[in-house]
Write a protein that holds these residues in place. Sequence first.
Motif, PDB file in Angstrom:
ATOM      1  N   ARG A  24       0.834  -1.203   0.000  1.00  0.00           N
ATOM      2  CA  ARG A  24       0.000   0.000   0.000  1.00  0.00           C
ATOM      3  C   ARG A  24       0.871   1.257   0.000  1.00  0.00           C
ATOM      4  O   ARG A  24       1.987   1.246   0.546  1.00  0.00           O
ATOM      5  CB  ARG A  24      -0.898   0.012   1.235  1.00  0.00           C
ATOM      6  CG  ARG A  24      -1.783  -1.214   1.385  1.00  0.00           C
ATOM      7  CD  ARG A  24      -2.574  -1.162   2.678  1.00  0.00           C
ATOM      8  NE  ARG A  24      -3.334  -2.405   2.906  1.00  0.00           N
ATOM      9  CZ  ARG A  24      -4.064  -2.637   3.991  1.00  0.00           C
ATOM     10  NH1 ARG A  24      -4.153  -1.707   4.941  1.00  0.00           N
ATOM     11  NH2 ARG A  24      -4.701  -3.794   4.117  1.00  0.00           N
ATOM     12  N   PRO A  25       0.374   2.341  -0.593  1.00  0.00           N
ATOM     13  CA  PRO A  25       1.127   3.591  -0.556  1.00  0.00           C
ATOM     14  C   PRO A  25       1.509   3.961   0.877  1.00  0.00           C
ATOM     15  O   PRO A  25       0.683   3.874   1.784  1.00  0.00           O
ATOM     16  CB  PRO A  25       0.144   4.606  -1.156  1.00  0.00           C
ATOM     17  CG  PRO A  25      -0.712   3.791  -2.065  1.00  0.00           C
ATOM     18  CD  PRO A  25      -0.889   2.472  -1.364  1.00  0.00           C
ATOM     19  N   GLY A  26       2.769   4.337   1.059  1.00  0.00           N
ATOM     20  CA  GLY A  26       3.262   4.695   2.375  1.00  0.00           C
ATOM     21  C   GLY A  26       3.956   3.569   3.101  1.00  0.00           C
ATOM     22  O   GLY A  26       4.641   3.798   4.115  1.00  0.00           O
ATOM     23  N   ALA A  41       5.557  -4.311  -7.264  1.00  0.00           N
ATOM     24  CA  ALA A  41       4.979  -3.036  -7.699  1.00  0.00           C
ATOM     25  C   ALA A  41       3.798  -3.273  -8.640  1.00  0.00           C
ATOM     26  O   ALA A  41       2.717  -2.689  -8.474  1.00  0.00           O
ATOM     27  CB  ALA A  41       6.047  -2.182  -8.379  1.00  0.00           C
ATOM     28  N   ARG A  42       3.994  -4.128  -9.618  1.00  0.00           N
ATOM     29  CA  ARG A  42       2.929  -4.392 -10.598  1.00  0.00           C
ATOM     30  C   ARG A  42       1.731  -5.070  -9.935  1.00  0.00           C
ATOM     31  O   ARG A  42       0.577  -4.722 -10.220  1.00  0.00           O
ATOM     32  CB  ARG A  42       3.481  -5.260 -11.722  1.00  0.00           C
ATOM     33  CG  ARG A  42       4.437  -4.515 -12.643  1.00  0.00           C
ATOM     34  CD  ARG A  42       5.102  -5.453 -13.637  1.00  0.00           C
ATOM     35  NE  ARG A  42       5.872  -4.718 -14.643  1.00  0.00           N
ATOM     36  CZ  ARG A  42       6.689  -5.303 -15.517  1.00  0.00           C
ATOM     37  NH1 ARG A  42       6.859  -6.615 -15.510  1.00  0.00           N
ATOM     38  NH2 ARG A  42       7.353  -4.575 -16.403  1.00  0.00           N
ATOM     39  N   GLY A  43       1.993  -6.056  -9.078  1.00  0.00           N
ATOM     40  CA  GLY A  43       0.900  -6.751  -8.422  1.00  0.00           C
ATOM     41  C   GLY A  43       0.087  -5.842  -7.519  1.00  0.00           C
ATOM     42  O   GLY A  43      -1.129  -5.998  -7.391  1.00  0.00           O
ATOM     43  N   SER A  44       0.767  -4.871  -6.897  1.00  0.00           N
ATOM     44  CA  SER A  44       0.117  -3.963  -5.959  1.00  0.00           C
ATOM     45  C   SER A  44      -0.451  -2.722  -6.626  1.00  0.00           C
ATOM     46  O   SER A  44      -1.179  -1.952  -5.982  1.00  0.00           O
ATOM     47  CB  SER A  44       1.119  -3.546  -4.868  1.00  0.00           C
ATOM     48  OG  SER A  44       1.656  -4.676  -4.199  1.00  0.00           O
ATOM     49  N   GLY A  45      -0.079  -2.491  -7.884  1.00  0.00           N
ATOM     50  CA  GLY A  45      -0.554  -1.302  -8.578  1.00  0.00           C
ATOM     51  C   GLY A  45       0.038  -0.018  -8.045  1.00  0.00           C
ATOM     52  O   GLY A  45      -0.596   1.043  -8.099  1.00  0.00           O
ATOM     53  N   CYS A  46       1.277  -0.096  -7.547  1.00  0.00           N
ATOM     54  CA  CYS A  46       1.945   1.074  -6.958  1.00  0.00           C
ATOM     55  C   CYS A  46       3.379   1.160  -7.439  1.00  0.00           C
ATOM     56  O   CYS A  46       4.031   0.137  -7.689  1.00  0.00           O
ATOM     57  CB  CYS A  46       1.967   0.974  -5.430  1.00  0.00           C
ATOM     58  SG  CYS A  46       0.367   0.962  -4.626  1.00  0.00           S
ATOM     59  N   ASP A  47       3.893   2.379  -7.551  1.00  0.00           N
ATOM     60  CA  ASP A  47       5.324   2.557  -7.752  1.00  0.00           C
ATOM     61  C   ASP A  47       6.051   2.204  -6.458  1.00  0.00           C
ATOM     62  O   ASP A  47       5.532   2.442  -5.354  1.00  0.00           O
ATOM     63  CB  ASP A  47       5.646   3.999  -8.142  1.00  0.00           C
ATOM     64  CG  ASP A  47       5.168   4.346  -9.537  1.00  0.00           C
ATOM     65  OD1 ASP A  47       5.100   3.444 -10.388  1.00  0.00           O
ATOM     66  OD2 ASP A  47       4.857   5.528  -9.774  1.00  0.00           O
ATOM     67  N   LEU A 103      13.325 -12.551   2.368  1.00  0.00           N
ATOM     68  CA  LEU A 103      11.961 -12.065   2.219  1.00  0.00           C
ATOM     69  C   LEU A 103      11.981 -10.560   1.970  1.00  0.00           C
ATOM     70  O   LEU A 103      12.763  -9.827   2.589  1.00  0.00           O
ATOM     71  CB  LEU A 103      11.154 -12.359   3.480  1.00  0.00           C
ATOM     72  CG  LEU A 103      10.959 -13.834   3.837  1.00  0.00           C
ATOM     73  CD1 LEU A 103      10.249 -13.958   5.180  1.00  0.00           C
ATOM     74  CD2 LEU A 103      10.197 -14.567   2.749  1.00  0.00           C
ATOM     75  N   LEU A 104      11.123 -10.103   1.069  1.00  0.00           N
ATOM     76  CA  LEU A 104      10.902  -8.687   0.845  1.00  0.00           C
ATOM     77  C   LEU A 104       9.509  -8.384   1.377  1.00  0.00           C
ATOM     78  O   LEU A 104       8.517  -8.944   0.899  1.00  0.00           O
ATOM     79  CB  LEU A 104      10.997  -8.347  -0.645  1.00  0.00           C
ATOM     80  CG  LEU A 104      10.837  -6.871  -1.014  1.00  0.00           C
ATOM     81  CD1 LEU A 104      11.964  -6.031  -0.418  1.00  0.00           C
ATOM     82  CD2 LEU A 104      10.789  -6.696  -2.538  1.00  0.00           C
ATOM     83  N   VAL A 105       9.437  -7.510   2.380  1.00  0.00           N
ATOM     84  CA  VAL A 105       8.210  -7.286   3.141  1.00  0.00           C
ATOM     85  C   VAL A 105       7.776  -5.835   3.001  1.00  0.00           C
ATOM     86  O   VAL A 105       8.592  -4.917   3.128  1.00  0.00           O
ATOM     87  CB  VAL A 105       8.440  -7.601   4.632  1.00  0.00           C
ATOM     88  CG1 VAL A 105       7.164  -7.400   5.445  1.00  0.00           C
ATOM     89  CG2 VAL A 105       8.958  -9.029   4.799  1.00  0.00           C
ATOM     90  N   ALA A 106       6.496  -5.629   2.740  1.00  0.00           N
ATOM     91  CA  ALA A 106       5.911  -4.287   2.739  1.00  0.00           C
ATOM     92  C   ALA A 106       5.010  -4.162   3.962  1.00  0.00           C
ATOM     93  O   ALA A 106       4.068  -4.943   4.120  1.00  0.00           O
ATOM     94  CB  ALA A 106       5.111  -4.045   1.472  1.00  0.00           C
ATOM     95  N   CYS A 107       5.313  -3.207   4.824  1.00  0.00           N
ATOM     96  CA  CYS A 107       4.537  -3.062   6.059  1.00  0.00           C
ATOM     97  C   CYS A 107       4.240  -1.584   6.317  1.00  0.00           C
ATOM     98  O   CYS A 107       4.937  -0.695   5.825  1.00  0.00           O
ATOM     99  CB  CYS A 107       5.290  -3.648   7.250  1.00  0.00           C
ATOM    100  SG  CYS A 107       6.799  -2.763   7.723  1.00  0.00           S
ATOM    101  N   THR A 116       0.745   2.283 -14.469  1.00  0.00           N
ATOM    102  CA  THR A 116       1.899   1.578 -15.039  1.00  0.00           C
ATOM    103  C   THR A 116       3.005   1.562 -13.989  1.00  0.00           C
ATOM    104  O   THR A 116       3.956   2.346 -14.066  1.00  0.00           O
ATOM    105  CB  THR A 116       2.390   2.269 -16.320  1.00  0.00           C
ATOM    106  OG1 THR A 116       2.672   3.656 -16.026  1.00  0.00           O
ATOM    107  CG2 THR A 116       1.340   2.192 -17.411  1.00  0.00           C
ATOM    108  N   PRO A 117       2.883   0.686 -12.991  1.00  0.00           N
ATOM    109  CA  PRO A 117       3.824   0.688 -11.859  1.00  0.00           C
ATOM    110  C   PRO A 117       5.271   0.486 -12.288  1.00  0.00           C
ATOM    111  O   PRO A 117       5.557  -0.296 -13.189  1.00  0.00           O
ATOM    112  CB  PRO A 117       3.331  -0.480 -11.001  1.00  0.00           C
ATOM    113  CG  PRO A 117       1.904  -0.669 -11.390  1.00  0.00           C
ATOM    114  CD  PRO A 117       1.851  -0.340 -12.847  1.00  0.00           C
TER     115      PRO A 117
END
Length: 354
Positions: free
Chosen positions: A173-175, A245-251, A312-316, A348-349
């Motif tokens: 998610r953004p942020g 990025a592409r899967g999440s739709g975010c840069d 692991l690459l984690v987005a939190c 276009t992430p």
Amino acid sequence: MTDTAPKTEPRLTSLSHGGGCGCKIAPGVLERILSDTVVPLVPKDLMVGIATADDAAVWRLNDGQALVATTDFFMPIVDDARDFGRIAATNALSDVYAMGGRPILALAIVGMPIKVLSEATIGAILKGGAEVCAAAGIPVAGGHTIDSAEPIYGLVALGLVHPDRVKTNAGARPGDVLVLGKRIGVGILSGALKKGQLPPFAEAELIASVTQLNTPGADLGEIAAVHAMTDVTGFGLGGHGLEMARGSGCDIEICWAAVPRLPGVMEAAAEGHLTGASGRNWASYGAGIDLPADLGDLDRGILTDPQTSGGLLVACAPEALGEVLATFRRHGFDHAAAVGRVLGESATPRLRIV
């Protein structure tokens, strides 16, 4: 049974045209191969399939359980038979952890040149894999073997996760803050090792990294503020970062200076040990990656270096960063680090390296 293999065996890595996750078919080639396949049936209980190039399939069993199913195998990345088995098993189980799951059992995938390798060597490969599975608390409950020209070993890995706690590569998610669990540079160092040009200290660090189970993934799956997760393997940090990025739709933005690297990586790259897979990864993903003007060819090669049994690459969420890092530390991942952030939504992430 009589062992008919020659008394002097070749090095394992001399029997393979590539090693580890560098054996993967190039992403662009794979996309073309799959483009004409029949559109698959997507049952309602298939929670994760092939849509976002995720780490494993996930099938909802009931309201409290989902099955995580994956497979991974490759040719030798090292010459020590037991280590080869350990690395391949660690890598295969990583996909279960990357979905937030806990492994429950494994099946062995074995292809060996039985007239070239001794039964003792083949047995050591399987023993190494079984040791890793035992460390993960699961059995190797079966498998399949063939006589093949090149040594191949890996696992079918199955795990369980609560349906509400499945972590995919498409939920950033953004942020969000990005955390990377392991140091990169595995493909470059393994290339140097294959040529007998890797210093002992660097080899020890390499083996320790690629045999460390990504067990934090199961605990990270319990954290609601962890929004996305994947493991960095054959497509490199650049490729897997762009997939997220592409899967999440975010840069997504990665701070290159913050990315942890295995010791000796830059030196090995400068000595000519960049892999062919790194170039193939760039050819497939480079159009979606923005690089700073001062990032040289060696750094670009490291960015797309194929990682066998990578981190692991984690987005939190930012407020969960401390908990995420503490989870990694609790499992012995001392090099885990915040390496970037998720930017705004995009049609276009892109992956931006700064």
